[in-house]
Write a protein that holds these residues in place. Sequence first.
Motif, PDB file in Angstrom:
ATOM      1  N   UNK A 265      56.184  35.342  44.023  1.00  0.00           N
ATOM      2  CA  UNK A 265      56.877  36.331  44.854  1.00  0.00           C
ATOM      3  C   UNK A 265      58.016  35.689  45.645  1.00  0.00           C
ATOM      4  N   UNK A 266      57.779  34.483  46.163  1.00  0.00           N
ATOM      5  CA  UNK A 266      58.843  33.760  46.866  1.00  0.00           C
ATOM      6  C   UNK A 266      59.988  33.440  45.912  1.00  0.00           C
ATOM      7  N   UNK A 267      59.678  33.067  44.670  1.00  0.00           N
ATOM      8  CA  UNK A 267      60.713  32.758  43.682  1.00  0.00           C
ATOM      9  C   UNK A 267      61.591  33.977  43.420  1.00  0.00           C
ATOM     10  N   UNK A 268      60.969  35.156  43.363  1.00  0.00           N
ATOM     11  CA  UNK A 268      61.762  36.380  43.173  1.00  0.00           C
ATOM     12  C   UNK A 268      62.604  36.669  44.414  1.00  0.00           C
TER      13      UNK A 268
ATOM     14  N   UNK B  44      57.810  43.401  49.823  1.00  0.00           N
ATOM     15  CA  UNK B  44      58.010  42.726  48.524  1.00  0.00           C
ATOM     16  C   UNK B  44      56.932  41.676  48.276  1.00  0.00           C
ATOM     17  N   UNK B  45      56.505  40.998  49.334  1.00  0.00           N
ATOM     18  CA  UNK B  45      55.482  39.960  49.188  1.00  0.00           C
ATOM     19  C   UNK B  45      54.082  40.551  49.067  1.00  0.00           C
ATOM     20  N   UNK B  46      53.902  41.731  49.657  1.00  0.00           N
ATOM     21  CA  UNK B  46      52.604  42.380  49.550  1.00  0.00           C
ATOM     22  C   UNK B  46      51.692  42.147  50.739  1.00  0.00           C
ATOM     23  N   UNK B  47      52.242  41.653  51.864  1.00  0.00           N
ATOM     24  CA  UNK B  47      51.415  41.486  53.059  1.00  0.00           C
ATOM     25  C   UNK B  47      52.298  41.560  54.300  1.00  0.00           C
ATOM     26  N   UNK B  48      51.659  41.794  55.455  1.00  0.00           N
ATOM     27  CA  UNK B  48      52.367  42.024  56.710  1.00  0.00           C
ATOM     28  C   UNK B  48      52.756  40.701  57.356  1.00  0.00           C
TER      29      UNK B  48
ATOM     30  N   UNK C 130      50.483  32.660  55.590  1.00  0.00           N
ATOM     31  CA  UNK C 130      50.497  32.784  54.124  1.00  0.00           C
ATOM     32  C   UNK C 130      51.913  32.630  53.576  1.00  0.00           C
ATOM     33  N   UNK C 131      52.874  33.260  54.255  1.00  0.00           N
ATOM     34  CA  UNK C 131      54.261  33.156  53.807  1.00  0.00           C
ATOM     35  C   UNK C 131      54.787  31.730  53.941  1.00  0.00           C
ATOM     36  N   UNK C 132      54.465  31.067  55.067  1.00  0.00           N
ATOM     37  CA  UNK C 132      54.932  29.699  55.288  1.00  0.00           C
ATOM     38  C   UNK C 132      54.349  28.752  54.241  1.00  0.00           C
ATOM     39  N   UNK C 133      53.068  28.946  53.911  1.00  0.00           N
ATOM     40  CA  UNK C 133      52.429  28.099  52.912  1.00  0.00           C
ATOM     41  C   UNK C 133      53.045  28.326  51.535  1.00  0.00           C
ATOM     42  N   UNK C 134      53.275  29.587  51.177  1.00  0.00           N
ATOM     43  CA  UNK C 134      53.867  29.899  49.876  1.00  0.00           C
ATOM     44  C   UNK C 134      55.291  29.366  49.782  1.00  0.00           C
ATOM     45  N   UNK C 135      56.032  29.487  50.880  1.00  0.00           N
ATOM     46  CA  UNK C 135      57.410  28.988  50.899  1.00  0.00           C
ATOM     47  C   UNK C 135      57.442  27.473  50.705  1.00  0.00           C
TER      48      UNK C 135
END
Length: 344
Positions: A271-274, A318-322, A331-336
């Motif tokens: 999702x981050x790649x997109x 777009x990522x699917x979470x708040x 979660x976003x920081x870890x995925x990034x």
Amino acid sequence: MEALAVRLSQLDAQVEGAIRVVMFYDTLMRRRVDLPALARASAGLAECVAGIRLHATGRSIRRAPDGGEVPGPAAPASSTVPVVLDEEDIGAVWLERPGTPLPLDEVLLDRLAIAAAAVVERYGPARTTMADPALVELAVSAGTEEAARARALRLLGFAADAPLQAVAVRSPLPLDRIGGLLCPSRPVKAAPLADAGIVLAVTVDRAELPSGVRAGIGTAGRPDLSWRQARTALRFTTERRPVVAHAELGALALLAEVPAETVRANADVQAIARLAEVPQDLRTLEAYCATGSLRRAADLLHLHHSSVARRLDLIGRALGFDLTEPAGLSRAALALTAWRLPDG
């Protein structure tokens, strides 16, 4: 001088020749010649191929009597003498004379070995920053035997037991300048290695690095472990965080151990790649993850906080979470972070 000349005239030819050989090498040492020059001069004096090899680098310098490099593999040595520095065998010198060695070959090689050791002592721990990449690689490779590592470190100018920091660097600036900035007052060595530059130093002043330089700093005292840490830390650098010390990563360093294919297969990473296809969205998410605050992210982006809030709402969908929830931010920081790692 006249008395000395009379005494020399009374000696036999072999002794006189030996004295002349000694004087020849004394002159070379006073002129502070380097190893290639020593090999050239020795080959001319011996009228056959002369060679010098240091164990630490594994490289051989071979010169013909005319001073040129000798192509092809080395011929069998007619005479060989070890190069000894501080009671340690650090290399060898030899002659490749066809047939039987001449009477003065032993004297010549003894003096060549002494001169070579003096050159290593003078120029091995050279005041220059740039070093032989092969020697640096020997010092930091995990598979190097400790005796060989100690020799390599000494030739680089470091004590074998001194704690060293390795820095992995990607920079548009020359490595010698980076080395001088990182460690202006202590011995420092730099060389291109693998896909990055390496700087070895006893202490590192990261505050002196100019913009545009990315650096990962290893914090282990052993050069091999420090270099591995430095390469890992370099993978975590970003435009907003260009210098990272391995000790600052903590548990995040574990991400570097995850296989790249596993990282790429993760849904959040995909999702981050997109998201990265829209640079504006990626910058917004990076600023929010870096600050953890809507208003501080807005200040960083020079936008009104309501504009950033709208963007983050769309990005969260777009990522699917708040993203406004602590769990979503983590979660976003870890995925990034994981998204950046496979390609360093």
